[in-house]
Design an enzyme around this catalytic site. Structure first.
Site, PDB file in Angstrom:
ATOM      1  N   ASP A  26      10.140  49.552  -1.004  1.00 49.93           N
ATOM      2  CA  ASP A  26      10.684  49.441   0.349  1.00 49.93           C
ATOM      3  C   ASP A  26       9.698  48.698   1.249  1.00 49.93           C
ATOM      4  O   ASP A  26       8.616  49.211   1.532  1.00 49.93           O
ATOM      5  CB  ASP A  26      10.958  50.848   0.888  1.00 49.93           C
ATOM      6  CG  ASP A  26      11.854  50.850   2.113  1.00 49.93           C
ATOM      7  OD1 ASP A  26      12.184  49.772   2.604  1.00 49.93           O
ATOM      8  OD2 ASP A  26      12.225  51.953   2.558  1.00 49.93           O
ATOM      9  N   ASP A  27      10.046  47.479   1.661  1.00 50.31           N
ATOM     10  CA  ASP A  27       9.206  46.664   2.554  1.00 50.31           C
ATOM     11  C   ASP A  27       7.954  46.119   1.869  1.00 50.31           C
ATOM     12  O   ASP A  27       6.931  45.917   2.538  1.00 50.31           O
ATOM     13  CB  ASP A  27       8.744  47.464   3.783  1.00 50.31           C
ATOM     14  CG  ASP A  27       9.829  47.693   4.814  1.00 50.31           C
ATOM     15  OD1 ASP A  27      10.959  47.238   4.593  1.00 50.31           O
ATOM     16  OD2 ASP A  27       9.531  48.325   5.858  1.00 50.31           O
ATOM     17  N   CYS A  62      16.254  46.187   5.349  1.00 53.88           N
ATOM     18  CA  CYS A  62      16.539  47.113   4.247  1.00 53.88           C
ATOM     19  C   CYS A  62      18.009  47.204   3.875  1.00 53.88           C
ATOM     20  O   CYS A  62      18.399  46.932   2.737  1.00 53.88           O
ATOM     21  CB  CYS A  62      16.029  48.508   4.599  1.00 53.88           C
ATOM     22  SG  CYS A  62      14.264  48.590   4.973  1.00 53.88           S
ATOM     23  N   ASP A 297      13.023  45.324  -1.392  1.00 50.01           N
ATOM     24  CA  ASP A 297      14.212  44.971  -0.613  1.00 50.01           C
ATOM     25  C   ASP A 297      13.952  43.886   0.422  1.00 50.01           C
ATOM     26  O   ASP A 297      14.880  43.221   0.881  1.00 50.01           O
ATOM     27  CB  ASP A 297      14.831  46.211   0.041  1.00 50.01           C
ATOM     28  CG  ASP A 297      13.875  46.969   0.945  1.00 50.01           C
ATOM     29  OD1 ASP A 297      12.700  46.560   1.084  1.00 50.01           O
ATOM     30  OD2 ASP A 297      14.298  47.993   1.523  1.00 50.01           O
ATOM     31  N   ASN A 298      12.713  43.692   0.833  1.00 56.59           N
ATOM     32  CA  ASN A 298      12.350  42.606   1.755  1.00 56.59           C
ATOM     33  C   ASN A 298      10.840  42.510   1.815  1.00 56.59           C
ATOM     34  O   ASN A 298      10.122  43.369   1.290  1.00 56.59           O
ATOM     35  CB  ASN A 298      12.926  42.817   3.170  1.00 56.59           C
ATOM     36  CG  ASN A 298      12.684  44.192   3.749  1.00 56.59           C
ATOM     37  OD1 ASN A 298      13.596  45.021   3.803  1.00 56.59           O
ATOM     38  ND2 ASN A 298      11.455  44.465   4.152  1.00 56.59           N
TER      39      ASN A 298
END
Length: 522
Positions: A26-27, A62, A297-298
């Site tokens: 995540d991130d 996200c 996700d990014n």
């Protein structure tokens, strides 16, 4: 002879379809060194398989990005535009229109896979207005999903639709470790007569960046990279970038350096999770028949163009992500420079399972030919990035002087998002061009263009100096991609031999581009 026949017909004797594991962080950036702490992951996945050097997300946030992974579609086709219920994040409409056709649903219902999910799903998952944690999306045999956004302690999991609350005891509650243990339990007790798909979605390295106790002293001498776009004014950029205060205050820099260190610390537990999963697969005798994907996700930024910390922006540090894959038929220690996106993950995994991709409405492409080393594959040279800014009519209470529309503001009134931080880009990577062309949906109809060969840190916006013909072609290509669906999202790009361009299609009778942004109702 009878025994031999039984062996051939039985699942044990038959050629088993491959298993698939998808690990989603995540991130986690890749441009600013986000993979550096993951020594075990690098050794167990990257060095044993392939690293995609140009892997991107179609939206640097996200929920839209995760929806793209699940559906294989661009945001304008799955209609998840930001992290809010109003933006279709885990909304009732998403549940009705998109969830039944995600690739896990097809794997379970059409391909006979056991499917396991553990971790963060979509940011608004568990919202009372969207069914609460009792909602289990179709396609999951085993469901252990986090309510709402990433946390490390004091959270609620949906365990096959039943709420389970966790506290703050490290040994039983630290979420990354809980996900690891749940995954190991699944591998221990699952059926051995069906192939399996696992999606393990960690909270790390998302805020609040709570490291496991044994890692809180790690990386004490590490600080955020001071590359050429760090702590500089974003001149000739969209107004949201220009409003950032330059130079940043010492307290802002200290804050983002601290965040950078803590992000790395949380990733050490992800590294442990990867090691545990690989060892368990090996112990089970299943590693050689299992594809393992690792991605995020990014991306993320820490001080670039004087924006403190966040994602959401159109630049490489926010849209580029790690993508590592190992598995059957993949040669070790490879790199690949093809332009790939997370909309490709669903088609790839379905292709691995033997599903006919022509039966889907997915926008992405199967990576399987690239994983197998096919030299004759025809590949894309561009893809679409699109984002709809968050924000509302009221002023941010911490920064009332900035007026309505801004959001995610820091105490010094530098804001990371606004309602008109709404843009779409064509990201091109061909033999002759490494280019990004972006248009904003605002009063300026602001345009940003970057030649990343000459300017990899995207400091100089060349929208006013680039050849007008290229500008027109990119504008038209952007309009095409914004209205694409399925196969039409995979047509030749501007610099491909098969590209066709008719400038007459670009303009209305008034000489204004006929279509820039697609505003579709949810």
């Amino acid at each position: 002879l009878a025994l031999a026949a039984l062996m051939v017909l039985s699942p044990v004797g038959a050629a088993r379809r491959p298993n698939v594991v998808l690990i989603l962080t995540d991130d986690q950036d890749v441009v600013l060194g986000g993979m550096t702490p993951l020594k075990k992951t690098n050794a167990l996945i990257a060095q044993m398989g392939i690293t995609f050097l140009n892997a991107y997300v179609p939206s640097a946030l996200c929920c839209p990005s995760r929806a793209s992974i699940l559906t294989g579609k661009y945001p304008h086709n799955h209609h998840v535009v930001n992290n809010t219920l109003e933006g279709n994040c885990s909304s009732k409409l998403w549940q009705k229109i998109q969830e039944p056709y995600t690739f896990p649903a097809l794997l379970k219902n059409m391909c006979g896979y056991q499917t396991f999910f553990a971790g963060k799903y979509l940011n608004e998952y568990g919202a009372e207005d969207a069914g609460g944690v009792g909602h289990v999306p179709p396609g999951w045999s085993f469901w252990y999903a986090l309510e709402k956004n990433s946390k490390y302690y004091n959270y609620t999991l949906s365990v096959n639709g039943k709420a389970r609350k966790h506290g703050e005891n490290y040994s039983v509650d630290y979420l990354t470790d809980v996900l690891a243990n749940m995954s190991l339990d699944f591998l221990e007790y699952k059926s051995n007569f069906e192939p399996f798909f696992m999606m393990v979605s960690t909270p790390a390295p998302h805020s609040p960046w709570t490291a496991a106790p044994q890692y809180t002293k790690s990386f004490q001498n590490v600080s955020a990279p001071r590359n050429s776009n760090f702590n500089i004014h974003g001149k000739n950029k969209h107004w949201l970038i220009r409003q950032a205060k330059t130079p940043m205050t010492n307290s802002s820099i200290q804050f983002l350096d601290d965040a950078y260190r803590k992000r790395w610390q949380t990733l050490l537990s992800v590294d442990d999770l990867v090691e545990k999963l690989v060892k368990k697969l090996e112990l089970n005798g299943e590693l050689d028949n299992t594809y393992i994907f690792y991605t995020s996700d990014n991306g993320y930024h820490t001080g670039q163009f004087s924006l403190p910390i966040d994602k959401r922006q159109l630049y490489e540090f926010d849209i580029k992500v790690p993508l590592l894959v190992r598995g059957p038929g993949i040669k070790p220690n490879q790199t690949n420079k093809m332009l790939v996106a997370n909309i490709d993950l669903g088609p790839t995994i379905l292709d691995i399972a033997g599903y006919d991709l022509n039966k889907t409405q997915m926008d992405g492409m199967s990576l399987l030919p690239l994983l197998k080393g096919d030299k004759n594959v025809t590949w894309r040279s561009d893809f679409l990035v699109e984002y709809q800014g968050e924000g509302y009519n009221g002023s941010d209470p911490t920064c009332p002087g900035l007026g309505p529309g801004v959001t995610h503001c820091f105490p010094d009134c530098v804001c990371e998002d606004s309602y008109n931080n709404t843009y779409a880009c064509v990201r091109t990577l061909s033999t002759s061009w490494d280019l990004q062309y972006c248009e904003f949906d605002d009063r300026e109809v602001f345009v940003e263009v970057y030649n990343l060969t000459a300017d990899p840190h995207q400091i100089n916006n060349i929208a006013k100096t680039i050849d007008q013909e290229i500008l027109e072609k990119m504008n038209y290509r952007l309009m095409m991609l914004q209205s694409c669906s399925g196969a039409t999202c995979r047509t030749p790009g501007v610099f491909d031999p098969g590209y066709k361009f008719d400038p007459r299609l670009m303009f209305s009778n008034h000489g204004v581009p006929a279509r820039r942004f697609s505003t579709r109702s949810l």
